[in-house]
Motif scaffolding. Structure first.
Motif, PDB file in Angstrom:
ATOM      1  N   ALA A  84       0.830  -1.210   0.000  1.00  0.00           N
ATOM      2  CA  ALA A  84       0.000   0.000   0.000  1.00  0.00           C
ATOM      3  C   ALA A  84       0.861   1.256   0.000  1.00  0.00           C
ATOM      4  O   ALA A  84       0.428   2.319  -0.461  1.00  0.00           O
ATOM      5  CB  ALA A  84      -0.924  -0.005   1.217  1.00  0.00           C
ATOM      6  N   ALA A  85       2.092   1.126   0.500  1.00  0.00           N
ATOM      7  CA  ALA A  85       3.023   2.262   0.550  1.00  0.00           C
ATOM      8  C   ALA A  85       3.910   2.341  -0.692  1.00  0.00           C
ATOM      9  O   ALA A  85       4.893   3.080  -0.711  1.00  0.00           O
ATOM     10  CB  ALA A  85       3.891   2.168   1.797  1.00  0.00           C
ATOM     11  N   GLY A  86       3.569   1.576  -1.725  1.00  0.00           N
ATOM     12  CA  GLY A  86       4.326   1.667  -2.967  1.00  0.00           C
ATOM     13  C   GLY A  86       5.217   0.492  -3.266  1.00  0.00           C
ATOM     14  O   GLY A  86       5.891   0.467  -4.301  1.00  0.00           O
ATOM     15  N   GLY A  87       5.255  -0.487  -2.358  1.00  0.00           N
ATOM     16  CA  GLY A  87       6.052  -1.680  -2.598  1.00  0.00           C
ATOM     17  C   GLY A  87       7.541  -1.452  -2.471  1.00  0.00           C
ATOM     18  O   GLY A  87       7.992  -0.493  -1.854  1.00  0.00           O
ATOM     19  N   VAL A  88       8.309  -2.350  -3.060  1.00  0.00           N
ATOM     20  CA  VAL A  88       9.769  -2.322  -2.969  1.00  0.00           C
ATOM     21  C   VAL A  88      10.364  -2.340  -4.369  1.00  0.00           C
ATOM     22  O   VAL A  88       9.917  -3.114  -5.235  1.00  0.00           O
ATOM     23  CB  VAL A  88      10.278  -3.542  -2.157  1.00  0.00           C
ATOM     24  CG1 VAL A  88      11.797  -3.640  -2.207  1.00  0.00           C
ATOM     25  CG2 VAL A  88       9.797  -3.456  -0.709  1.00  0.00           C
ATOM     26  N   LEU A  89      11.328  -1.475  -4.590  1.00  0.00           N
ATOM     27  CA  LEU A  89      12.010  -1.380  -5.893  1.00  0.00           C
ATOM     28  C   LEU A  89      11.022  -1.116  -7.025  1.00  0.00           C
ATOM     29  O   LEU A  89      11.197  -1.575  -8.158  1.00  0.00           O
ATOM     30  CB  LEU A  89      12.809  -2.658  -6.178  1.00  0.00           C
ATOM     31  CG  LEU A  89      13.877  -3.034  -5.138  1.00  0.00           C
ATOM     32  CD1 LEU A  89      14.575  -4.328  -5.549  1.00  0.00           C
ATOM     33  CD2 LEU A  89      14.878  -1.902  -4.970  1.00  0.00           C
ATOM     34  N   GLY A  90       9.963  -0.365  -6.693  1.00  0.00           N
ATOM     35  CA  GLY A  90       9.022   0.070  -7.719  1.00  0.00           C
ATOM     36  C   GLY A  90       7.912  -0.900  -8.036  1.00  0.00           C
ATOM     37  O   GLY A  90       7.082  -0.613  -8.915  1.00  0.00           O
ATOM     38  N   GLU A  91       7.847  -2.031  -7.359  1.00  0.00           N
ATOM     39  CA  GLU A  91       6.798  -3.012  -7.626  1.00  0.00           C
ATOM     40  C   GLU A  91       6.288  -3.615  -6.322  1.00  0.00           C
ATOM     41  O   GLU A  91       7.013  -3.648  -5.320  1.00  0.00           O
ATOM     42  CB  GLU A  91       7.313  -4.132  -8.536  1.00  0.00           C
ATOM     43  CG  GLU A  91       7.592  -3.700  -9.973  1.00  0.00           C
ATOM     44  CD  GLU A  91       7.770  -4.883 -10.886  1.00  0.00           C
ATOM     45  OE1 GLU A  91       7.204  -5.965 -10.579  1.00  0.00           O
ATOM     46  OE2 GLU A  91       8.467  -4.747 -11.913  1.00  0.00           O
ATOM     47  N   PRO A  92       5.050  -4.140  -6.326  1.00  0.00           N
ATOM     48  CA  PRO A  92       4.541  -4.819  -5.129  1.00  0.00           C
ATOM     49  C   PRO A  92       5.384  -6.056  -4.805  1.00  0.00           C
ATOM     50  O   PRO A  92       5.865  -6.744  -5.712  1.00  0.00           O
ATOM     51  CB  PRO A  92       3.118  -5.235  -5.533  1.00  0.00           C
ATOM     52  CG  PRO A  92       2.762  -4.317  -6.646  1.00  0.00           C
ATOM     53  CD  PRO A  92       4.035  -4.062  -7.392  1.00  0.00           C
ATOM     54  N   VAL A  93       5.559  -6.308  -3.525  1.00  0.00           N
ATOM     55  CA  VAL A  93       6.268  -7.511  -3.088  1.00  0.00           C
ATOM     56  C   VAL A  93       5.375  -8.713  -3.337  1.00  0.00           C
ATOM     57  O   VAL A  93       4.173  -8.683  -3.067  1.00  0.00           O
ATOM     58  CB  VAL A  93       6.637  -7.427  -1.590  1.00  0.00           C
ATOM     59  CG1 VAL A  93       7.283  -8.725  -1.118  1.00  0.00           C
ATOM     60  CG2 VAL A  93       7.549  -6.240  -1.332  1.00  0.00           C
TER      61      VAL A  93
END
Length: 444
Positions: free
Chosen positions: A251-260
């Motif tokens: 919900a906060a934008g994920g990691v490295l530009g994509e959802p985990v």
């Protein structure tokens, strides 16, 4: 909390010395000297509401049972968020540790700028020690995306960060009490352990600023939690916490530009099941494996994880021996080692003043490790070796084949203890019913 712990330790030591000559410090003489009466004590593997259900129609036997578990006072907001994930949740054992394991993994990955496990591993300890403090997922991710050194303080990790070996330098333990076949939250006490000075002071590699999506995104995590097996009673809060953390990260934008991405997996509280799950995760490109539930299972699969160059991050392993395991820097845990829990558990027992104590444990790294830590702490407090009896049992390879505790129960009765500590998981409920069947009177 540390000051409170010190005063209790001093009282426990004084009590232990006095026990040789008096029944002071909280223990009365048994009403019938010819009848064996004992107080029951437990540990994190069985001190939860779901444990009473393991005794079925004899659940009243746990009334009066006391014990310890790694436990931080949980904010009501955190509990409510967990219940939104799983409305049936009635235990929170290792929920905070599970949540923090996932969040720390995500932050370390963002700072590493890659899903390569070895580069993520180099950031994990640093995420918890030094840098700008943050305690909300969105704010921490924002710092990580800027490549800024940060110090995450979460739900379980509140006082200090990780040691150089990748585990908490400090811990909080809850002393729990069963009453009316469930834990009485009103009687729960919290005791601190460990030293903040033990946290790592090493600087991690410089974090990378985010520049759009990483070429090797998304980050893929895999579960290795006890959906089945002897430790399955601990699965619901751990699973809910993992889901909650993933939801909030994405919900906060994920990691490295994509959802985990998360791939579920069962450790079965069984090495064979766990090894198969690890192999499947490796084949599916998992970088970080969250688990295993039991310390012995992590020991069994760690060589496979290390050989594959992946990270194993457990929210519930407490075997102190894992602090020195050859992990090539790829093993981490948010649960504190049992060298800390042993002190807290010995303290709880000594406050009741038992003169003879049985320590019954699962015959695995968790059970025997904690048993040894408790034994050492009791002897340090003045309880003589002749007043301690150490017993172990082999956990079943198949949960459908229960352990026969009949012989052990008779041996305990013959020893005539006033306290029995049961170190086990769901299967240890049968030890309690076996004691009752042997004619041991269990104090409520």
């Amino acid at each position: 909390m540390l000051g409170n712990r010190t005063s209790r330790a001093a009282l426990s030591t004084a009590c232990a010395v006095l026990l040789l000559a008096t029944s002071a410090c909280g223990s009365d003489e048994p009403k019938d000297a010819g009848t064996t009466q004992v107080r029951l004590y437990g540990t994190d593997g069985n001190m939860q509401n779901s444990f009473a259900a393991e005794l079925k129609d004899r659940a009243s036997l746990v009334n009066g049972m006391k014990g310890t578990t790694p436990l931080t006072p949980l904010p009501e907001s955190f509990k409510e968020r967990l219940r939104n994930v799983d409305p049936k949740l009635n235990d929170f054992l290792y929920a905070a540790e599970s949540y923090d394991a996932v969040v720390i993994s995500a932050l370390a990955t963002q700072l590493a700028g890659t899903t390569a496990p070895r580069e993520i591993a180099q950031q994990i300890v640093g995420v918890t020690a030094g840098g700008q403090r943050c305690d909300e997922v969105a704010a921490c991710l924002q710092l990580a995306r800027a490549g800024q050194d940060l110090e995450y303080r979460g739900v379980s990790l509140t006082r200090a960060g990780f040691t150089d070996t990748g585990e908490p330098a400090t811990a909080s333990y809850g002393t729990l009490h069963f009453d009316n076949q469930q834990l009485d939250d009103g009687k729960t006490e919290f005791v601190g352990a460990g030293e903040e000075s033990g946290a790592s002071s090493k600087a991690p590699p410089r974090g990378r600023k985010a520049r759009g999506k990483a070429k090797d995104a998304p980050l893929v995590m895999g579960g290795l939690l006890p959906k089945t097996g002897d430790l399955a009673l601990a699965y619901p809060p751990m699973a809910a916490a993992v889901t909650l953390a993933l939801n909030e990260i994405n919900a906060a934008g994920g990691v490295l530009g994509e959802p985990v991405k998360f791939i579920e997996g069962d450790d079965g509280t069984n090495p064979a099941v766990a090894k198969a799950t690890v192999a499947a995760h490796v084949g599916q490109g998992v970088s970080i494996i969250i688990g295993a539930g039991a310390s012995g299972i992590s020991r069994a699969v760690l060589p496979d994880v290390v050989a594959a160059g992946r990270i194993l991050f457990s929210p519930s392993n407490t075997d102190a021996g894992l602090s020195a395991v050859d992990d090539k820097g790829l093993y981490f845990r948010t649960a504190p080692p049992d060298s800390l829990q042993g002190r807290a558990l010995a303290d709880v027992m000594l406050r009741d003043g038992p003169r003879k104590i049985v320590l019954l444990a699962r015959k695995d790294s968790y059970g025997e490790g904690l048993q040894e830590n408790v034994r050492a702490e009791l002897e340090k407090a003045g309880v003589g070796a002749d007043r301690l009896k150490l017993l172990t049992y082999t956990p079943p390879a198949d949960p459908k084949t229960p352990v026969d505790f009949t012989g052990i129960a008779q041996e305990i009765k013959s020893f005539g203890p006033e306290a029995v500590l049961v170190i086990g998981f769901g299967e240890s409920a049968r030890a309690i019913t076996a004691l009752a069947d042997a004619g041991v009177q269990i104090r409520s």
